[in-house]
Write an enzyme that holds these catalytic residues in place. Structure first.
Site, PDB file in Angstrom:
ATOM      1  CB  CYS A  93      -0.962   0.000   1.177  1.00  0.00           C
ATOM      2  SG  CYS A  93      -0.202   0.236   2.790  1.00  0.00           S
ATOM      3  NE  ARG A  94       1.054   8.541   0.363  1.00  0.00           N
ATOM      4  CZ  ARG A  94       1.675   9.082   1.398  1.00  0.00           C
ATOM      5  NH1 ARG A  94       1.584   8.526   2.585  1.00  0.00           N
ATOM      6  NH2 ARG A  94       2.401  10.172   1.250  1.00  0.00           N
TER       7      ARG A  94
END
Length: 192
Positions: free
Chosen positions: A70-71
């Site tokens: 994810c980020r």
């Protein structure tokens, strides 16, 4: 307990000819994925992943090296917890997420740029708090809107969940270009 892999170790593993590449599952929104993702990653947003755990665990049972992306690592950690509870215990989270991947020079397939979900949450929460403060000058009871949003943010931080983020992930602007979870599962099946 979150099992992780750091960006340099993942880059080394992706470039290795001794072992097959790990299965990369990016749990960000389709718009974030389109903006930039690790080559070879499959996009299954966190909310969809949680909704198709049985199918996903069946498909991933044959994948021995699953890395969730994810980020920053937070949503990937939530995905790992969900997969573990569903019976798949052999996944790892890319620590620091795409942010660390980029900082260490990792390749990204880039597309149309967009605001990441965390930035959208900050904008929405800040807007609600400011609206509550401004409204409380006219209607003093509106101060509770700011208190409610602030309390929600504290709860989200303490519980490592974010209802606002999950709601924003379902908005049409974050679904643009989304593929069905079934096609992502088909892509995972084809890789093994």
């Amino acid at each position: 307990m979150t099992r992780t892999v750091d960006a340099p170790a993942l880059a080394e593993r992706l470039g290795s000819t001794d072992h097959p590449d790990p299965t990369l599952i990016d749990v960000r929104t389709p718009v974030e994925f389109e903006a930039g993702h690790i080559p070879g990653a499959v996009n299954i947003p966190l909310d969809e992943l949680k909704g198709s755990l049985d199918q996903l665990c069946t498909v991933l049972d044959d994948h021995h090296d699953v890395v969730l992306v994810c980020r920053s690592g937070q949503r990937a950690g939530q995905a790992q917890e969900a997969l573990h509870r569903a019976g798949l215990g052999s996944s790892r989270v890319l620590s620091g997420g795409i942010v660390d991947w980029q900082a260490t020079g990792g390749d990204l397939n880039r597309g149309r740029q967009a605001w990441e979900l965390e930035r959208q949450v900050r904008l929405a929460a800040g807007s609600l708090v400011l609206t509550g403060i401004a409204a409380s000058t006219v209607a003093p009871r509106a101060k509770w809107l700011s208190a409610f949003v602030g309390g929600g943010l504290v709860f989200a931080a303490a519980s490592n969940t974010c209802a606002m983020g999950m709601a924003l992930a379902k908005m049409p602007w974050n679904k643009r270009g989304a593929r069905s979870t079934g096609s992502a599962l088909d892509q995972l099946t084809a890789t093994r």
